[in-house]
Every structure is written in structure tokens, then in C-alpha cells.
Design a protein around this motif. Structure first.
Motif, PDB file in Angstrom:
ATOM      1  N   VAL A 116       3.161  16.558   0.965  1.00 10.78           N
ATOM      2  CA  VAL A 116       2.131  15.754   0.281  1.00 10.78           C
ATOM      3  C   VAL A 116       1.777  16.486  -1.009  1.00 10.78           C
ATOM      4  O   VAL A 116       1.522  17.688  -0.992  1.00 10.78           O
ATOM      5  CB  VAL A 116       0.872  15.624   1.171  1.00 10.78           C
ATOM      6  N   ASP A 143       5.145  12.343   0.026  1.00 13.84           N
ATOM      7  CA  ASP A 143       3.932  11.544  -0.055  1.00 13.84           C
ATOM      8  C   ASP A 143       3.326  11.851  -1.421  1.00 13.84           C
ATOM      9  O   ASP A 143       2.597  12.833  -1.600  1.00 13.84           O
ATOM     10  CB  ASP A 143       2.975  11.901   1.085  1.00 13.84           C
ATOM     11  N   HIS A 172      -4.093   2.512  -4.631  1.00 15.40           N
ATOM     12  CA  HIS A 172      -5.410   2.241  -4.054  1.00 15.40           C
ATOM     13  C   HIS A 172      -6.492   2.432  -5.113  1.00 15.40           C
ATOM     14  O   HIS A 172      -6.285   3.142  -6.101  1.00 15.40           O
ATOM     15  CB  HIS A 172      -5.626   3.216  -2.877  1.00 15.40           C
ATOM     16  N   SER A 180      -2.629   8.426   6.626  1.00 13.79           N
ATOM     17  CA  SER A 180      -1.408   7.624   6.513  1.00 13.79           C
ATOM     18  C   SER A 180      -0.134   8.445   6.626  1.00 13.79           C
ATOM     19  O   SER A 180       0.889   7.941   7.103  1.00 13.79           O
ATOM     20  CB  SER A 180      -1.396   6.874   5.181  1.00 13.79           C
ATOM     21  N   SER A 181      -0.169   9.707   6.160  1.00 13.15           N
ATOM     22  CA  SER A 181       1.045  10.530   6.220  1.00 13.15           C
ATOM     23  C   SER A 181       1.522  10.633   7.670  1.00 13.15           C
ATOM     24  O   SER A 181       2.720  10.546   7.949  1.00 13.15           O
ATOM     25  CB  SER A 181       0.795  11.939   5.675  1.00 13.15           C
ATOM     26  N   SER A 235       0.846  -1.197   0.000  1.00 11.67           N
ATOM     27  CA  SER A 235       0.000   0.000   0.000  1.00 11.67           C
ATOM     28  C   SER A 235       0.883   1.249   0.000  1.00 11.67           C
ATOM     29  O   SER A 235       2.094   1.163   0.240  1.00 11.67           O
ATOM     30  CB  SER A 235      -0.903   0.033   1.244  1.00 11.67           C
ATOM     31  N   GLY A 236       0.248   2.389  -0.220  1.00 13.38           N
ATOM     32  CA  GLY A 236       0.962   3.658  -0.108  1.00 13.38           C
ATOM     33  C   GLY A 236       1.361   3.904   1.343  1.00 13.38           C
ATOM     34  O   GLY A 236       2.436   4.445   1.628  1.00 13.38           O
ATOM     35  N   THR A 237       0.488   3.491   2.249  1.00 12.71           N
ATOM     36  CA  THR A 237       0.779   3.623   3.680  1.00 12.71           C
ATOM     37  C   THR A 237       2.068   2.865   4.011  1.00 12.71           C
ATOM     38  O   THR A 237       2.956   3.382   4.704  1.00 12.71           O
ATOM     39  CB  THR A 237      -0.394   3.015   4.498  1.00 12.71           C
ATOM     40  N   LEU A 288       5.199   4.543   2.809  1.00 11.79           N
ATOM     41  CA  LEU A 288       5.632   5.611   3.727  1.00 11.79           C
ATOM     42  C   LEU A 288       6.383   5.022   4.921  1.00 11.79           C
ATOM     43  O   LEU A 288       7.445   5.524   5.316  1.00 11.79           O
ATOM     44  CB  LEU A 288       4.416   6.420   4.208  1.00 11.79           C
ATOM     45  N   GLY A 339      -2.248  -1.165  -3.104  1.00 13.08           N
ATOM     46  CA  GLY A 339      -0.850  -1.330  -3.492  1.00 13.08           C
ATOM     47  C   GLY A 339      -0.136  -0.003  -3.399  1.00 13.08           C
ATOM     48  O   GLY A 339      -0.767   1.052  -3.266  1.00 13.08           O
ATOM     49  N   THR A 354      -4.215  16.233   4.883  1.00  9.26           N
ATOM     50  CA  THR A 354      -3.741  15.032   4.173  1.00  9.26           C
ATOM     51  C   THR A 354      -4.507  13.830   4.684  1.00  9.26           C
ATOM     52  O   THR A 354      -5.281  13.916   5.650  1.00  9.26           O
ATOM     53  CB  THR A 354      -2.222  14.831   4.367  1.00  9.26           C
ATOM     54  N   PHE A 355      -4.248  12.699   4.036  1.00 10.58           N
ATOM     55  CA  PHE A 355      -4.833  11.446   4.481  1.00 10.58           C
ATOM     56  C   PHE A 355      -4.101  10.971   5.737  1.00 10.58           C
ATOM     57  O   PHE A 355      -2.922  11.269   5.922  1.00 10.58           O
ATOM     58  CB  PHE A 355      -4.695  10.415   3.346  1.00 10.58           C
ATOM     59  N   SER A 409       0.744   5.476  -4.303  1.00  6.41           N
ATOM     60  CA  SER A 409      -0.349   4.573  -3.921  1.00  6.41           C
ATOM     61  C   SER A 409      -1.066   4.075  -5.168  1.00  6.41           C
ATOM     62  O   SER A 409      -1.242   4.833  -6.129  1.00  6.41           O
ATOM     63  CB  SER A 409      -1.344   5.310  -3.026  1.00  6.41           C
ATOM     64  N   LYS A 449      -7.043   5.749  -6.931  1.00  3.17           N
ATOM     65  CA  LYS A 449      -5.951   6.435  -7.639  1.00  3.17           C
ATOM     66  C   LYS A 449      -6.069   6.254  -9.155  1.00  3.17           C
ATOM     67  O   LYS A 449      -6.793   5.397  -9.631  1.00  3.17           O
ATOM     68  CB  LYS A 449      -4.598   5.906  -7.138  1.00  3.17           C
ATOM     69  N   ALA A 476       1.360   9.823  -3.015  1.00  5.71           N
ATOM     70  CA  ALA A 476       0.282   8.830  -3.182  1.00  5.71           C
ATOM     71  C   ALA A 476      -0.654   9.232  -4.320  1.00  5.71           C
ATOM     72  O   ALA A 476      -1.185   8.389  -5.032  1.00  5.71           O
ATOM     73  CB  ALA A 476      -0.499   8.688  -1.883  1.00  5.71           C
ATOM     74  N   GLN A 477      -0.846  10.554  -4.485  1.00 13.73           N
ATOM     75  CA  GLN A 477      -1.753  11.047  -5.530  1.00 13.73           C
ATOM     76  C   GLN A 477      -0.984  11.555  -6.746  1.00 13.73           C
ATOM     77  O   GLN A 477      -1.558  12.215  -7.613  1.00 13.73           O
ATOM     78  CB  GLN A 477      -2.623  12.186  -4.957  1.00 13.73           C
TER      79      GLN A 477
HETATM   80  C1  LIG Z   1      -2.036  11.670   0.473  1.00 11.34           C
HETATM   81  C2  LIG Z   1      -2.146  10.204   0.723  1.00 11.34           C
HETATM   82  N1  LIG Z   1      -1.221   9.595   1.484  1.00 11.34           N
HETATM   83  C3  LIG Z   1      -1.262   8.277   1.724  1.00 11.34           C
HETATM   84  C4  LIG Z   1      -2.256   7.484   1.180  1.00 11.34           C
HETATM   85  C5  LIG Z   1      -2.267   6.034   1.539  1.00 11.34           C
HETATM   86  O1  LIG Z   1      -2.224   5.187   0.453  1.00 11.34           O
HETATM   87  P1  LIG Z   1      -2.860   3.731   0.565  1.00 11.34           P
HETATM   88  O2  LIG Z   1      -4.347   3.872   0.615  1.00 11.34           O
HETATM   89  O3  LIG Z   1      -2.387   3.049  -0.684  1.00 11.34           O
HETATM   90  O4  LIG Z   1      -2.311   3.089   1.780  1.00 11.34           O
HETATM   91  C6  LIG Z   1      -3.249   8.076   0.375  1.00 11.34           C
HETATM   92  C7  LIG Z   1      -4.335   7.354  -0.270  1.00 11.34           C
HETATM   93  O5  LIG Z   1      -5.018   6.510   0.058  1.00 11.34           O
HETATM   94  C8  LIG Z   1      -3.189   9.468   0.141  1.00 11.34           C
HETATM   95  O6  LIG Z   1      -4.101  10.082  -0.625  1.00 11.34           O
END
Ligand SMILES: Cc1ncc(COP(=O)(O)O)c(C=O)c1O
Length: 380
Positions: free
Chosen positions: A132, A158, A184, A89-90, A60-62, A65, A194, A86-87, A182, A187, A160-161
Motif C-alpha cells: 500500500v 494498492d 473516492h 479494502s486492502s 471504486s478502489g475497492t 483491488l 470510483g 491500511t484501509f 481510488s 482523494k 488508492a492514495q
Molecule cells: C489504502 C486504500 N485502499 C483502498 C481504498 C478503497 O478505495 P475506495 O474507497 O475507492 O473503494 C482506500 C480509500 O478509500 C485506501 O485509502
């Protein structure tokens, strides 16, 4: 008799067809675990396309990171400056490695980190800046990279986008010490869940490769560099299955077509909404000459929260899946519990006025017309 209501316009939808199915069929017949032939092909394709040293696919993107922070040695007792807009996960990734997220303000134009505010929040404990690229638009990277150089800080993007977007011609995710993508479902390119870690330094790549494979040198073993593999460091399991890498391969092969469809929706939104937006004091996403857009998000910035919330209500009543972004992290319950909240007025204002419209490759012309007609009813 009443006309049946038209089908809802979904906010996002992946574009899958026979190509993904065929790729999965192939993967099932070869090797389904991680770091297999499809993973390798996707990693080299991405590295080549992005002009990156090394790309490592992750679950995953998470996890990308987390892996970036682990490989760069960020941990206990250190701080990482990131946006609150931000999401989750950051900030979660920072907590997962034992460090502390410090939230900084964003710029009104790019909705990414404001370098002056980041600098104010740097302390002797700061190890890294984590910008981000919201909506695939880089913040002022010149100032952020300069700050990082002056204060000896790492830069972990980050992105991810950010796939297929660039800053001054350089792919997002390749500007700092590590970049995280990411894949996801939401995306531009997806395999459901992933991600990928992008790094330039071979030593960081080597450390990431080990941490990704449960702390073993299995990747080196697969390359024939050692005659058996063993436990060489602390690690976890961040490898993407080859079944999912096969889906990604098919998606990347049609990336240009995906991007062209997204760009055409964005162009139609811009054309149809420019006059309405100017009249109502609504801002459309910025068009910045040194940023190559990837058309990941199309957002409207209403003058205030009341008009934004009313617009969300109108659009949803018309069957259009518009949505907000984000509950800022600094005001979320977990930030308060962790004692990491902050005063961030720009972030609060942006989060209170932003609305995202449906944007994906399967939107029909009729869908776009319906969205535009409904948006024009809002903003009064
Ligand atoms: C800015 C940002 N960071 C991190 C993530 C985490 O990615 P993932 O959902 O693949 O774990 C996302 C999206 O989901 C995101 O938009």
C-alpha cells in the motif's frame, strides 16, 4: 457579546466548479452507462500520464483491488501478504476472492510494507504481495519487487492514495503486475466514488475487461471485434458510469492546479512546524529523494499515544478536523473472527501516534494559519 466561533476547518473538500457541471451536462446528453466516451477518454489520459499499458475505470478502489485479484487468478487456498496499517479494502478484496490476507509489518519511514518482515511471512501458499502506498509514498519497492521475483509472487499495488506520485520517476500503480487507484471523495482527484485498475499485460487487461462487464465480452463487441456479446467467464459489475467519468475528466484537466494548491499547503505546514516539531520530538512526513510526493496526506507522528490523543482533542476543540489513521486491521474485530490477527508492534506504535491535518485545495491562508497555531499548542 461573544465573538461567533470561526467556521470549522474541514479535513478534506473536493474542488468542484463549473467545469465538472459542464462535463456532466455533456455526458447526460450522450451516454450514461459505463465504458462510454468519457470513460475511454479518462482511461487513455490516465494511461498516458502514468506511462501505463492499460487503465480500466471501476466503481471504486475497492473494486479495482477485487478485479486485480480476479484477473490475476488469485483465489481459494492462497495467501496475500499486505500491511495491517491500511484501509479495510486492502484485506477485504483478498477475502472476497476466497484467499487469505496475511498481515506484515511496516517501515517507520514510509509506513509501507517492510520487505524483511514480508519475506518471513511468505509460505508455499503465498500468491501475491500487496503493498500500500500510504500517503502516496512507496515503500522499499526495490526490495519488494526483488522478493517477488525470487519467490515467483505477483505484486498488486494498492495505489488508492497514489495518483500523481512516483517512485524513481515511475508512477505508483505501474510498478507491479497490477495497480489500483481510488477516486473516492477523500482523494486528490475524485468523482465521489470510483477507481481504476492499471495493468501492463494485455492478456490480464482482457480478463479484467470481461470480469468488469458481468463476465461478458461486451467491450470487444463495442470495439467491433465480435458481432454479438455473450457470457464468456465469471464476472461482476465494476464499470463506472460515464456521468462519473465526466466528473473525473474535469478533475484530471485541473490535476496540476489541484496538486499545486496541495503542495503550497504542505510547504506552509512544513515551514511553520519544523522548529516546533524538532523541539517536541514530533516527526513530519519524510521527504525522500527518490519519491515524488503527491501531497495526499500531511501527518504528524507524536512521540506517544497520550500526546497524540491530547493533540486530537485540542485541535477538535479549536474547530480543526484533524484525525487519526487507522485502527490496524490485525487488531480489528473481523481479523480476530477470521483468525488472521498478528503481532505487529511497529504498526501498533504508528497507529497510536499518527495524526493527520486538514489538506485540500480549498484551504485558505487563514485556515492554514489557524491549523498551525492550534498544532503549536500541542505536543507538550
Ligand atoms: C489504502 C486504500 N485502499 C483502498 C481504498 C478503497 O478505495 P475506495 O474507497 O475507492 O473503494 C482506500 C480509500 O478509500 C485506501 O485509502
Amino acid at each position: 457579546m461573544d465573538e461567533p466561533a470561526p467556521a470549522p476547518v474541514p479535513f478534506h473538500a473536493p474542488w468542484f466548479d463549473e467545469r465538472e457541471l459542464e462535463a456532466v451536462r455533456q455526458a447526460l446528453g450522450v451516454r450514461v452507462a459505463g465504458d462510454g466516451p468519457f470513460c475511454r477518454r479518462v482511461e487513455s489520459l490516465l494511461a498516458e500520464r502514468m506511462g501505463a499499458g492499460r487503465v480500466l475505470l471501476t466503481t471504486s478502489g475497492t473494486h479495482a483491488l477485487e478485479l486485480a485479484l480476479l484477473a490475476l487468478g488469485v483465489g481459494e487456498g492462497q495467501e496475500v501478504v499486505c500491511p495491517s496499517f491500511t484501509f479495510v479494502s486492502s484485506a477485504n478484496a483478498v477475502l472476497r476472492v476466497g484467499a487469505r490476507p496475511v498481515f506484515a509489518e511496516i517501515e517507520e519511514t514510509t509506513l509501507g510494507l517492510d520487505p524483511a518482515d514480508v519475506e518471513r511471512r511468505v509460505t508455499p501458499r503465498t500468491a501475491a504481495i500487496l503493498p500500500v502506498h500510504y500517503a502516496g509514498v512507496a515503500p522499499d519497492m526495490e526490495a519488494l519487487l526483488d522478493l517477488a521475483r525470487r519467490r515467483s509472487l505477483l505484486v498488486i499495488e494498492d495505489a488508492a492514495q497514489g495518483l500523481a506520485a512516483a517512485w524513481r520517476g515511475r508512477a505508483l500503480g505501474t510498478l507491479g503486475d497490477a495497480g489500483c487507484l481510488s477516486f473516492h471523495e477523500t482523494k486528490n482527484v475524485t468523482c465521489g466514488e470510483g477507481g481504476a485498475l492499471v495493468v501492463a499485460d494485455p492478456e490480464i487487461a482482457r480478463r479484467a475487461e470481461i470480469a468488469r462487464e458481468k463476465g461478458t465480452n461486451r467491450a470487444a463487441f463495442f470495439r467491433g471485434e465480435v458481432d454479438r456479446y455473450t457470457w464468456v467467464a465469471e464476472g461482476s459489475s465494476y464499470v463506472l458510469s460515464d456521468i462519473l467519468a465526466a466528473v473525473l475528466m474535469a478533475q484530471l484537466e485541473k490535476l496540476d492546479a489541484i496538486q499545486a494548491r496541495r503542495a503550497s499547503v504542505v510547504a506552509r505546514y512544513r515551514r511553520a512546524l519544523a522548529g516546533w516539531a524538532a523541539e517536541r520530538g514530533v516527526r513530519l512526513p519524510p521527504e525522500l529523494p527518490d519519491r515524488t510526493p503527491n501531497h495526499h496526506i500531511f501527518h504528524l507522528m507524536y512521540p506517544d499515544e497520550r500526546r497524540r490523543d491530547e493533540a486530537l482533542r485540542v485541535l477538535r476543540a479549536r474547530g480543526i478536523a484533524a484525525t487519526f489513521h487507522y485502527v490496524p486491521l490485525h487488531s480489528a474485530p473481523h481479523a480476530r473472527a477470521m483468525g488472521v490477527s498478528a503481532e505487529l508492534p511497529v504498526t501498533d506504535r504508528v497507529a497510536g501516534s499518527l495524526l493527520r491535518l486538514p489538506l485540500h485545495p480549498l484551504l485558505s491562508e487563514e485556515d492554514v494559519e489557524r491549523v498551525v497555531a492550534a498544532v503549536r499548542e500541542t505536543g507538550a
